[in-house]
Design a protein around this motif. Sequence first.
Motif, PDB file in Angstrom:
ATOM      1  N   ILE A   1       0.816  -1.215   0.000  1.00 45.68           N
ATOM      2  CA  ILE A   1       0.000   0.000   0.000  1.00 45.68           C
ATOM      3  C   ILE A   1       0.854   1.272   0.000  1.00 45.68           C
ATOM      4  CG2 ILE A   1      -2.029  -1.055   1.033  1.00 45.68           C
ATOM      5  CD1 ILE A   1      -1.202   0.049   3.716  1.00 45.68           C
ATOM      6  N   LYS A   2       2.073   1.200   0.509  1.00 43.57           N
ATOM      7  CA  LYS A   2       2.925   2.387   0.476  1.00 43.57           C
ATOM      8  C   LYS A   2       3.495   2.619  -0.914  1.00 43.57           C
ATOM      9  CE  LYS A   2       6.355   4.880   3.208  1.00 43.57           C
ATOM     10  NZ  LYS A   2       7.276   4.841   4.368  1.00 43.57           N
ATOM     11  N   ILE A   3       3.469   1.579  -1.749  1.00 41.76           N
ATOM     12  CA  ILE A   3       4.044   1.675  -3.093  1.00 41.76           C
ATOM     13  C   ILE A   3       3.000   2.109  -4.110  1.00 41.76           C
ATOM     14  CG2 ILE A   3       5.136   0.358  -4.952  1.00 41.76           C
ATOM     15  CD1 ILE A   3       6.526  -1.282  -2.794  1.00 41.76           C
ATOM     16  N   VAL A   4       1.847   1.438  -4.133  1.00 41.58           N
ATOM     17  CA  VAL A   4       0.813   1.796  -5.115  1.00 41.58           C
ATOM     18  C   VAL A   4      -0.441   2.373  -4.470  1.00 41.58           C
ATOM     19  CG1 VAL A   4       1.583   0.155  -6.844  1.00 41.58           C
ATOM     20  CG2 VAL A   4      -0.056  -0.580  -5.123  1.00 41.58           C
ATOM     21  N   GLY A   5      -0.590   2.259  -3.162  1.00 42.72           N
ATOM     22  CA  GLY A   5      -1.749   2.812  -2.479  1.00 42.72           C
ATOM     23  C   GLY A   5      -2.853   1.801  -2.292  1.00 42.72           C
ATOM     24  N   ALA A   6      -3.608   1.976  -1.215  1.00 39.24           N
ATOM     25  CA  ALA A   6      -4.672   1.032  -0.882  1.00 39.24           C
ATOM     26  C   ALA A   6      -5.766   1.005  -1.939  1.00 39.24           C
ATOM     27  CB  ALA A   6      -5.277   1.396   0.479  1.00 39.24           C
ATOM     28  N   LEU A   7      -5.999   2.139  -2.602  1.00 37.55           N
ATOM     29  CA  LEU A   7      -7.071   2.203  -3.592  1.00 37.55           C
ATOM     30  C   LEU A   7      -6.710   1.477  -4.886  1.00 37.55           C
ATOM     31  CD1 LEU A   7      -8.219   5.922  -3.178  1.00 37.55           C
ATOM     32  CD2 LEU A   7      -9.212   3.869  -2.160  1.00 37.55           C
ATOM     33  N   LEU A   8      -5.428   1.200  -5.095  1.00 36.52           N
ATOM     34  CA  LEU A   8      -4.990   0.615  -6.360  1.00 36.52           C
ATOM     35  C   LEU A   8      -4.310  -0.742  -6.191  1.00 36.52           C
ATOM     36  CD1 LEU A   8      -3.413   3.844  -7.945  1.00 36.52           C
ATOM     37  CD2 LEU A   8      -5.661   2.886  -8.423  1.00 36.52           C
ATOM     38  N   VAL A   9      -4.080  -1.177  -4.964  1.00 32.77           N
ATOM     39  CA  VAL A   9      -3.255  -2.366  -4.749  1.00 32.77           C
ATOM     40  C   VAL A   9      -3.877  -3.618  -5.349  1.00 32.77           C
ATOM     41  CG1 VAL A   9      -4.257  -2.917  -2.484  1.00 32.77           C
ATOM     42  CG2 VAL A   9      -1.915  -3.619  -3.019  1.00 32.77           C
ATOM     43  N   SER A  10      -5.200  -3.724  -5.356  1.00 30.52           N
ATOM     44  CA  SER A  10      -5.827  -4.931  -5.912  1.00 30.52           C
ATOM     45  C   SER A  10      -5.560  -5.070  -7.403  1.00 30.52           C
ATOM     46  CB  SER A  10      -7.333  -4.921  -5.641  1.00 30.52           C
ATOM     47  OG  SER A  10      -7.952  -3.843  -6.307  1.00 30.52           O
ATOM     48  N   SER A  11      -5.227  -3.944  -8.064  1.00 34.37           N
ATOM     49  CA  SER A  11      -4.912  -3.997  -9.495  1.00 34.37           C
ATOM     50  C   SER A  11      -3.676  -4.841  -9.756  1.00 34.37           C
ATOM     51  CB  SER A  11      -4.697  -2.582 -10.041  1.00 34.37           C
ATOM     52  OG  SER A  11      -5.809  -1.768  -9.799  1.00 34.37           O
ATOM     53  N   LEU A  12      -2.691  -4.753  -8.866  1.00 34.72           N
ATOM     54  CA  LEU A  12      -1.475  -5.550  -9.033  1.00 34.72           C
ATOM     55  C   LEU A  12      -1.743  -7.033  -8.828  1.00 34.72           C
ATOM     56  CD1 LEU A  12       1.427  -3.536  -7.354  1.00 34.72           C
ATOM     57  CD2 LEU A  12       0.997  -3.915  -9.770  1.00 34.72           C
ATOM     58  N   LEU A  13      -2.777  -7.350  -8.067  1.00 33.52           N
ATOM     59  CA  LEU A  13      -3.117  -8.746  -7.832  1.00 33.52           C
ATOM     60  C   LEU A  13      -3.876  -9.364  -8.993  1.00 33.52           C
ATOM     61  CD1 LEU A  13      -4.350  -8.442  -4.135  1.00 33.52           C
ATOM     62  CD2 LEU A  13      -2.207  -9.478  -4.866  1.00 33.52           C
ATOM     63  N   THR A  14      -4.658  -8.562  -9.697  1.00 32.40           N
ATOM     64  CA  THR A  14      -5.602  -9.118 -10.663  1.00 32.40           C
ATOM     65  C   THR A  14      -5.279  -8.830 -12.130  1.00 32.40           C
ATOM     66  OG1 THR A  14      -7.008  -7.165 -10.361  1.00 32.40           O
ATOM     67  CG2 THR A  14      -7.494  -9.094  -9.006  1.00 32.40           C
ATOM     68  N   ILE A  15      -4.880  -7.593 -12.459  1.00 31.48           N
ATOM     69  CA  ILE A  15      -4.720  -7.246 -13.876  1.00 31.48           C
ATOM     70  C   ILE A  15      -3.595  -8.026 -14.551  1.00 31.48           C
ATOM     71  CG2 ILE A  15      -4.318  -5.383 -15.523  1.00 31.48           C
ATOM     72  CD1 ILE A  15      -5.653  -3.472 -13.615  1.00 31.48           C
ATOM     73  N   PRO A  16      -2.417  -8.217 -13.924  1.00 31.89           N
ATOM     74  CA  PRO A  16      -1.408  -9.063 -14.581  1.00 31.89           C
ATOM     75  C   PRO A  16      -1.908 -10.486 -14.829  1.00 31.89           C
ATOM     76  CG  PRO A  16      -0.412  -7.804 -12.809  1.00 31.89           C
ATOM     77  CD  PRO A  16      -1.894  -7.620 -12.676  1.00 31.89           C
ATOM     78  N   VAL A  17      -2.701 -11.004 -13.901  1.00 31.63           N
ATOM     79  CA  VAL A  17      -3.272 -12.344 -14.080  1.00 31.63           C
ATOM     80  C   VAL A  17      -4.272 -12.332 -15.229  1.00 31.63           C
ATOM     81  CG1 VAL A  17      -4.523 -14.215 -12.976  1.00 31.63           C
ATOM     82  CG2 VAL A  17      -2.952 -12.817 -11.629  1.00 31.63           C
ATOM     83  N   ALA A  18      -5.074 -11.268 -15.320  1.00 33.48           N
ATOM     84  CA  ALA A  18      -6.027 -11.156 -16.421  1.00 33.48           C
ATOM     85  C   ALA A  18      -5.305 -11.130 -17.765  1.00 33.48           C
ATOM     86  CB  ALA A  18      -6.867  -9.887 -16.246  1.00 33.48           C
TER      87      ALA A  18
END
Length: 267
Positions: A188-205
């Motif tokens: 969350i300090k790197i991409v922020g709490a509002l955007l962190v789920s994007s790193l979990l899902t979009i590369p997988v998508a």
Amino acid sequence: MDIFQEYFFQRALLGGALIGLTAPLMGVFLVLRRLSMIGDTLAHVSIAGVALGFLLGVYPVAVGLLFALLASFAIERLRKAYRTYAELSIAIIMSGGVALATLLFTFGKGFNMNVMSYFFGSVYTLDSTDLWVVAGVACLVLVVVLTNFKEMFLLFFDEDAAGVSGLPLRGYNILITMLTALVISVSIKIVGALLVSSLLTIPVACSLIVSRSFKNTVVLAVIFSELCVLGGLIAAGVWNWAPGATVVLLLIAVLICTLVGKWALRR
């Protein structure tokens, strides 16, 4: 370029590279379990921990990490209680996390600007302690995934078969949720709490569009993630853009290009 000579930017790239490696590793298993939204839930709970850390004068990332771990246990407990409606666990914990964070904001008016930086990311403020924490979590995730790859593959593709074969299903489910909590709390300090789920899902998508096997999905997800995280951070540093937003928008652009490319090849 002069910016590459700056220590703060070098730390940002190193931290981003570590998160770019670990986030999609956890994201693959979350997507396969149809728990993609768990990232947002744990991120909001982590923000509540960060706020409490500032309020108590304690290292905020550590408190956020503790909160995320406790939330991961609560999610697994609620998933067992609501077997037919397992997604309820995510909604309940997210609601509690947002409510607690909001309450803590009212107690700490003097540090609210510091807490808000965790919502949108503050990668350029990473210090040595932050990097060591991120590196420790990355090593732990890699060790667990590499040593349990076959078991996790079986668990998420055929849970019944995994249970019959003697795998401790509950233990693995808790382990994956805990590792996800760790990754999110240090991200969350790197991409922020509002955007962190994007790193979990979009590369997988992105990887699911072009991959032909589970192993390829994992490898390609990491490649997509690393390229976009590092590329986004470099672009943000050179042109003075918001780092977290740049990374996520680059991920979305790559996803769109991948979808268009596959559609073009089919025609």
